[in-house]
Scaffold this motif. Structure first.
Motif, short mmCIF file in Angstrom:
data_model
loop_
_atom_site.label_atom_id
_atom_site.label_comp_id
_atom_site.label_asym_id
_atom_site.label_seq_id
_atom_site.Cartn_x
_atom_site.Cartn_y
_atom_site.Cartn_z
N SER A 76 -13.16 2.53 1.19
CA SER A 76 -14.31 3.38 0.85
C SER A 76 -14.10 4.07 -0.49
N LEU A 77 -12.86 4.45 -0.81
CA LEU A 77 -12.58 5.04 -2.11
C LEU A 77 -12.84 4.04 -3.22
N LYS B 44 -5.50 1.10 10.60
CA LYS B 44 -6.87 0.61 10.37
C LYS B 44 -7.72 1.69 9.69
N ALA B 45 -7.56 2.95 10.12
CA ALA B 45 -8.34 4.05 9.53
C ALA B 45 -8.00 4.24 8.06
N TYR B 46 -6.71 4.15 7.72
CA TYR B 46 -6.32 4.30 6.32
C TYR B 46 -6.84 3.15 5.47
N GLU B 47 -6.82 1.93 6.03
CA GLU B 47 -7.35 0.79 5.28
C GLU B 47 -8.84 0.98 4.99
N ALA B 48 -9.58 1.48 5.98
CA ALA B 48 -11.01 1.73 5.78
C ALA B 48 -11.24 2.83 4.75
N HIS B 49 -10.38 3.87 4.80
CA HIS B 49 -10.49 4.96 3.83
C HIS B 49 -10.24 4.47 2.42
N THR B 50 -9.19 3.66 2.25
CA THR B 50 -8.87 3.12 0.93
C THR B 50 -10.01 2.26 0.41
N THR C 195 0.83 -1.22 0.00
CA THR C 195 0.00 0.00 0.00
C THR C 195 0.86 1.26 0.00
N ASP D 81 -14.97 1.63 -3.14
CA ASP D 81 -16.41 1.44 -3.30
C ASP D 81 -17.06 2.55 -4.13
N ARG D 82 -16.44 3.76 -4.11
CA ARG D 82 -17.03 4.90 -4.82
C ARG D 82 -16.51 5.05 -6.24
#
Length: 322
Positions: free
Chosen positions: A315-316, A307-313, A261, A318-319
């Motif tokens: 979500s990107l 963990k926050a960056y993994e969730a952000h990635t 990543t 998904d969009r």
């Protein structure tokens, strides 16, 4: 409410300074704890209370038998139980979790993946450690390398890293070639000096027993009787990765570490690490160990940030349009 008898030996170790370990247990196992005499009162789900009981019983038995268990080890045990409530702490501490003395450091795997990583290095000639920063990929590989060198299982250590930030075109930097690349190799020196006294490390570096170099310096060499670590491998090109993997000689081990990543190559270039995951993933004798945020052993905020960056990635992703 569950009551757990505290062992007579090593209560201070188990509880930690100012009950620090109890607070760690509460956060990791989702329970509330307080002491009452020689008992530990546990409030929480039965499965979580059972993990606390398992820790107290097994750590208490090890302490009573005279084994060297530190307050930090108790925290590691709670982290293990948070991931796997059936883990055998006796097996972990006495049979595989602890690495022999690596220079001036006593190294202990702090998660199941870290233990799997150490076992893989022991039993395979080429090991890939892939995952985010702070999971111990480079540090544990360095510990194994130093341990192997001191035990005379290998005759030298070679540490390599791509100098990708400068594209390996280093002519504009001041100094000779070693001075030009040293800033990019600094993390490897830092890990080495954490394992060995500086004077001893410097002597081994001067003799060439330990060598730190950019991966470009590996071309054309065959590395026999060596422990070789390639760090930041996500920034190698496919050609560099193939070149590195084919340098391995007799009696040698290679450990490749990286975080897919955090690729700093130009967008048009394929990462050699990503390609290697597909090309050699099924080759017998090559082992891949994958780390995640649960293996982060830096400040607890680092784990949350990963963990926050993994969730952000995610979500990107998904969009993004199909």
């Amino acid at each position: 409410m569950r009551k757990i008898a505290l062992p007579e030996a090593g209560i201070e170790t188990l509880l930690g300074a100012y009950d620090e370990n109890l607070r760690h247990l509460e956060s990791r196992l989702n329970v509330q704890l307080r002491t009452q005499g020689h008992e530990l009162m546990v409030e929480g789900q039965p499965a979580d209370a059972a993990k606390v009981a398992r820790l107290v019983e097994q750590i208490g038995a090890l302490l009573a038998e005279g084994h060297a268990i530190s307050p930090v080890d108790v925290k590691s045990a709670s982290d293990l139980l948070a991931q796997d409530g059936t883990v055998d702490l006796r097996d972990y501490f006495l049979k595989g979790g602890q690495l022999r003395q690596a220079g001036k450091r006593r190294i202990m795997a702090k998660s199941p993946n870290q233990r799997q990583y150490l076992d893989a290095i022991e039993h395979h000639d080429i090991v890939f450690g892939i995952g985010p920063a702070g999971t111990g990929k480079t540090y544990l590989a360095m510990a194994q390398a130093v341990s192997y060198l001191l035990a005379k299982k290998v005759s030298r250590i070679i540490l390599a890293r791509p100098a990708v930030e400068a594209g390996e075109k280093l002519g504009f930097l001041p100094g000779d070639m070693q001075e030009k690349v040293n800033p990019y190799l600094r993390p490897l020196y830092d890990a080495l000096y954490d394992m060995m006294e500086v004077d001893k490390a410097e002597r081994l570096l001067e003799r060439g027993t330990i060598e730190v170099a950019p991966i470009a310096f590996m071309r054309g060499r065959t590395l026999n009787d060596a422990f070789v670590i390639l760090d930041e491998a996500q920034n190698t090109t496919p050609e560099q990765m193939k070149m590195f993997l084919t340098r391995l000689g007799f009696g040698s081990k290679a450990v490749v570490t990286g975080d897919i990543t955090q690729i700093d190559l130009p967008s048009a270039r394929t990462s050699g690490l990503v390609e290697a995951m597909h090309v050699v993933g099924a080759v017998d004798g090559v082992s891949f160990v994958y780390f995640d945020e649960r293996d982060v052993v830096r400040h607890k905020l680092v784990q949350a940030i990963v963990k926050a960056y993994e969730a952000h990635t995610a979500s990107l992703g998904d969009r993004r349009p199909a």
